[in-house]
Design an enzyme around this catalytic site. Structure first.
Site, PDB file in Angstrom:
ATOM      1  N   PRO A   1     -23.118  -0.581  38.597  1.00  0.00           N
ATOM      2  CA  PRO A   1     -22.874  -1.191  39.916  1.00  0.00           C
ATOM      3  C   PRO A   1     -21.809  -0.477  40.732  1.00  0.00           C
ATOM      4  O   PRO A   1     -21.845  -0.508  41.962  1.00  0.00           O
ATOM      5  CB  PRO A   1     -22.427  -2.618  39.558  1.00  0.00           C
ATOM      6  N   ASP A   2     -20.858   0.189  40.072  1.00  0.00           N
ATOM      7  CA  ASP A   2     -19.800   0.874  40.802  1.00  0.00           C
ATOM      8  C   ASP A   2     -20.224   2.252  41.297  1.00  0.00           C
ATOM      9  O   ASP A   2     -19.441   2.947  41.949  1.00  0.00           O
ATOM     10  CB  ASP A   2     -18.553   1.001  39.922  1.00  0.00           C
TER      11      ASP A   2
ATOM     12  N   ASP B   1     -39.152  16.048  32.834  1.00  0.00           N
ATOM     13  CA  ASP B   1     -39.999  14.958  33.302  1.00  0.00           C
ATOM     14  C   ASP B   1     -39.281  13.611  33.284  1.00  0.00           C
ATOM     15  O   ASP B   1     -39.867  12.595  33.697  1.00  0.00           O
ATOM     16  CB  ASP B   1     -41.270  14.870  32.446  1.00  0.00           C
TER      17      ASP B   1
ATOM     18  N   HIS C   1     -20.044  10.707  29.013  1.00  0.00           N
ATOM     19  CA  HIS C   1     -19.153  11.691  29.626  1.00  0.00           C
ATOM     20  C   HIS C   1     -19.440  11.870  31.110  1.00  0.00           C
ATOM     21  O   HIS C   1     -18.534  11.799  31.954  1.00  0.00           O
ATOM     22  CB  HIS C   1     -19.314  13.008  28.883  1.00  0.00           C
TER      23      HIS C   1
ATOM     24  N   ASN D   1     -14.656  -2.376  46.892  1.00  0.00           N
ATOM     25  CA  ASN D   1     -15.755  -3.315  46.681  1.00  0.00           C
ATOM     26  C   ASN D   1     -15.374  -4.434  45.716  1.00  0.00           C
ATOM     27  O   ASN D   1     -16.229  -5.207  45.290  1.00  0.00           O
ATOM     28  CB  ASN D   1     -17.000  -2.575  46.155  1.00  0.00           C
TER      29      ASN D   1
ATOM     30  N   ILE E   1     -13.215   0.325  39.378  1.00  0.00           N
ATOM     31  CA  ILE E   1     -12.242   1.338  39.790  1.00  0.00           C
ATOM     32  C   ILE E   1     -12.551   1.872  41.185  1.00  0.00           C
ATOM     33  O   ILE E   1     -13.611   1.601  41.759  1.00  0.00           O
ATOM     34  CB  ILE E   1     -12.223   2.520  38.801  1.00  0.00           C
TER      35      ILE E   1
ATOM     36  N   ASN F   1      -9.446  21.606  25.504  1.00  0.00           N
ATOM     37  CA  ASN F   1      -8.516  20.654  24.893  1.00  0.00           C
ATOM     38  C   ASN F   1      -7.945  21.109  23.556  1.00  0.00           C
ATOM     39  O   ASN F   1      -7.787  20.300  22.645  1.00  0.00           O
ATOM     40  CB  ASN F   1      -9.224  19.308  24.683  1.00  0.00           C
TER      41      ASN F   1
ATOM     42  N   TYR G   1     -13.887  32.303  34.600  1.00  0.00           N
ATOM     43  CA  TYR G   1     -14.553  33.241  35.515  1.00  0.00           C
ATOM     44  C   TYR G   1     -13.831  33.246  36.854  1.00  0.00           C
ATOM     45  O   TYR G   1     -13.380  32.193  37.334  1.00  0.00           O
ATOM     46  CB  TYR G   1     -16.021  32.860  35.706  1.00  0.00           C
TER      47      TYR G   1
ATOM     48  N   VAL H   1     -14.560  30.667  39.662  1.00  0.00           N
ATOM     49  CA  VAL H   1     -14.412  29.250  39.332  1.00  0.00           C
ATOM     50  C   VAL H   1     -12.963  28.812  39.504  1.00  0.00           C
ATOM     51  O   VAL H   1     -12.036  29.543  39.153  1.00  0.00           O
ATOM     52  CB  VAL H   1     -14.870  28.981  37.886  1.00  0.00           C
TER      53      VAL H   1
ATOM     54  N   ASP I   1      -5.816  27.795  37.504  1.00  0.00           N
ATOM     55  CA  ASP I   1      -5.549  27.723  38.941  1.00  0.00           C
ATOM     56  C   ASP I   1      -4.631  26.554  39.282  1.00  0.00           C
ATOM     57  O   ASP I   1      -3.601  26.731  39.927  1.00  0.00           O
ATOM     58  CB  ASP I   1      -6.860  27.595  39.719  1.00  0.00           C
TER      59      ASP I   1
ATOM     60  N   SER J   1     -11.548  17.465  30.867  1.00  0.00           N
ATOM     61  CA  SER J   1     -12.791  17.007  31.498  1.00  0.00           C
ATOM     62  C   SER J   1     -12.521  15.958  32.553  1.00  0.00           C
ATOM     63  O   SER J   1     -13.298  15.800  33.486  1.00  0.00           O
ATOM     64  CB  SER J   1     -13.740  16.419  30.450  1.00  0.00           C
TER      65      SER J   1
END
Length: 636
Positions: free
Chosen positions: A370-371, A386, A395, A409, A413, A487, A499, A502, A525, A549
């Protein structure tokens, strides 16, 4: 190896203490304090120490997730309890059934009234509980009734003691001492723990032999057997009977047929838009045998294993100086990560545009959370073309929520973007892993289907030219690519983050220090929050997870906000704005722990709008920024 994601808990009180500790009443200035706090030696713990640190993070994430589950349950019950007075029995029944339909964790909901001998009960499952557990359920439900008779809320401890996965919660109505009681199922905690074991790599992952996977040392390319989670730092996993080959010239159909006959192969896969590159799968030959065959007979431009990738997540105007606080249920108490990077003030400049699409190349997304409703585009499933890109891991759903969960809403979160669309691309399967081919195809598909930003919370320590070609393809189409570094608290470059095309992201905690698990190095970066980040999770739930992540989608969302403010900016300009408008942590300027610094949403958006702060005023700007963070924390 998953650049998984999850570790410590920085809930409201803890977060407040952490930030307050940066600002003692005496000299030096807040800016100097931050520099002293974050300037540190690079310490690589021994395997046993690293395991202890990660186990501690895992326990804290499980605890945080349980708190999220309890708060979520209480808020839903308060809504139902408010309807006891005015809703008809049929409407109330419909509301309860609708809640249980989308929230299986509400195992049983009971309508309590002191004037009725037996509660009316609604079960979401016919699964029977053992007599011992049912006895505990009855005991805690009895305590809940006593609380409701006093018009008080109630929460039980988790039970049973040896394997806790239930708790009882109750909320009173505002009339006649009526109320709602629920028996909650918290199997999500077991799911988070199992996922964390993989993502923080407390166990060898993936296991040798599964899916005919072997491992190779990232530097020497010699075979490596992974025996412990710590060994993964040196390992890059690959499919043992497959190989990626790029020919100097496009092979003819006759040549391809000859190759397939020689190696007893299935039909070769040719990735879209990667010229002269093929993936060959042999029924009998190992990767090394295939490498010898192609090298001696065909002399290709390059050969490499088919690697496996795994999930690894200014001076403001007076009007803009007031942060915007959304009403999302978990925001004020749990989402420390958004105010600390100036997201609330950034919303004064941009809340995002639905014209900007962010692709999440990951495990898919819960399409019915729902969020996330209204935020998701159709997407693509590379693993099973398919089928829909449904998340069977968790994840990708967590990453998507950080970027663009619905804001204001009253539910769950707040994402970093009020507008903007998520393009779910399932490149990793139900084990949380995917190949060079699947990740490359996901990147290419996203670039061809409107993505302005691509988030890659995944990685491997192997520099795969095949994947790099896909990265360059998207980069040349003006896509901003953002990836997590990993990690393992190692300086070893992780790919695709390392790279040059990126934007690579490492993780910080709520003390504005490098997260203990976060990789580092001269290729980093920027950094972003990555410890105990609350976000969406499958089956309409929420989880607090940690890892680079979780840091990466913060930066992807910022890139999308920048492209909403100024759609004419090229991807290189967006990346430069993010790098150049940061809170500088650690040593002055770029350093191996923090890159250029922690992202600053407000400063970056202001720069994108054409009015960046003068560089000579930047230190004063930081002092003011940190003071505002302190004031925000005191009022939260």
């Amino acid at each position: 190896m998953k650049w998984g994601r999850w570790a410590a808990i920085g809930l409201s009180g803890a977060a407040a203490i952490a930030v307050l500790s940066l600002f003692p009443s005496s000299n030096p200035s807040p800016k100097q304090q931050i520099k002293q706090q974050t300037k540190q030696q690079i310490i690589v713990p021994r395997p046993a120490e690293e395991k202890q640190l990660k186990q501690h993070m895992l326990r804290r994430d499980v605890t945080a997730t349980e708190r999220l589950a309890r708060l979520d349950a209480k808020q839903h019950l308060k809504t139902l309890a408010a309807g006891l007075k005015n809703s008809s029995p049929s409407h109330l029944t419909a509301d309860i059934r609708e809640l249980q339909k989308g929230h299986k964790q509400f195992r049983s909901i009971m309508l309590y009234s002191p004037s009725v001998k037996k509660d009316k009960q609604f079960r979401s499952s016919n699964e029977r509980t053992s007599p011992e557990i049912q006895e505990q359920v009855n005991y805690y439900v009895g305590l809940a009734r006593k609380a409701l008779r006093k018009s008080e809320s109630y929460e039980s401890p988790s039970f049973p003691e040896k394997d806790p996965h239930f708790f009882v919660v109750a909320e009173p109505s505002k009339h006649n001492k009526d109320g709602i009681i629920a028996v909650m199922d918290t199997h999500i905690l077991k799911r988070v723990k199992e996922h964390q074991d993989k993502n923080l790599r407390l166990i060898p992952y993936p296991k040798e032999g599964k899916y005919k996977i072997e491992s190779v040392h990232s530097d020497t390319l010699k075979d490596l057997t992974v025996k412990t989670g710590h060994d993964n730092e040196k390992a890059s996993h690959y499919y043992e009977h497959e190989i990626v080959v790029t020919f100097a010239d496009t092979p003819s159909e006759r040549q391809l047929a000859q190759i397939q006959s020689d190696i007893k192969a299935k039909k070769a896969n040719k990735p879209k838009s990667i010229r002269n590159t093929y993936i060959f799968q042999s029924e009998t030959m190992s990767m090394n045998e295939l490498k010898t065959y192609f090298t001696e007979k065909w002399r290709p431009a390059f050969i490499e294993p088919h690697y496996l990738y795994l999930t690894n997540e200014i001076f403001p105007t007076p009007a803009a100086d007031t942060p915007e606080i959304p009403n999302d249920m978990l925001f004020s108490e749990y989402q420390w990560n958004l105010p600390i990077i100036e997201t609330n003030r950034g919303w004064k400049l941009s809340k995002g545009s639905n014209d900007v699409i962010v692709a999440v190349v990951d495990t898919g997304v819960d399409l019915y959370h729902p969020d996330l409703q209204g935020r998701l585009l159709k997407g693509y499933n590379v693993v099973a073309p398919d089928e829909e890109p449904v998340d069977d891991v968790g994840h990708g759903t967590h990453v998507a929520g950080i970027i663009s969960a619905n804001v204001n809403n009253g539910e769950g979160i707040a994402g970093m973007m009020w507008g903007g669309k998520i393009l779910p691309v399932k490149a990793l399967d139900k084990s949380g892993s995917g190949t060079t081919y699947s990740v490359a195809q996901g990147i290419i598909w996203a670039a061809d289907n409107g993505a302005k930003v691509i988030n890659l919370s995944l990685g491997n320590y192997a520099d795969a030219q095949f994947l790099h070609e896909a990265i360059k393809y998207a980069y040349d189409k003006d896509v901003v690519l953002v990836a997590a570094t990993g990690n393992d608290n190692t300086e070893r470059p992780g790919y695709p983050a390392a790279y040059p095309e990126v934007l690579s992201v490492s993780a910080t905690d709520y003390n504005l220090q490098k997260a203990s698990f976060s990789n580092y190095g001269d290729y980093v970066d920027v950094v972003a929050p990555g410890e105990s980040i609350a976000s969406t999770y499958p089956d309409n739930q929420y989880a607090a997870l940690s890892g680079t992540s979780m840091a990466s989608p913060h930066v992807a969302a910022l890139a999308a906000l920048i492209r909403s403010v100024n759609p004419d900016l090229k991807n290189t300009e967006v990346m430069d704005i993010i790098r150049n408008n940061v809170i500088d942590l650690g040593d002055p300027g770029h350093d191996n722990l923090y890159g250029h610094g922690q992202i600053d949403v407000y400063a970056a958006l202001e720069a994108a709008g054409g009015s960046p702060a003068p560089l000579q005023l930047w230190p004063q700007h930081i002092d003011q920024k940190l003071q505002r963070l302190l004031e925000d924390t005191r009022t939260r």
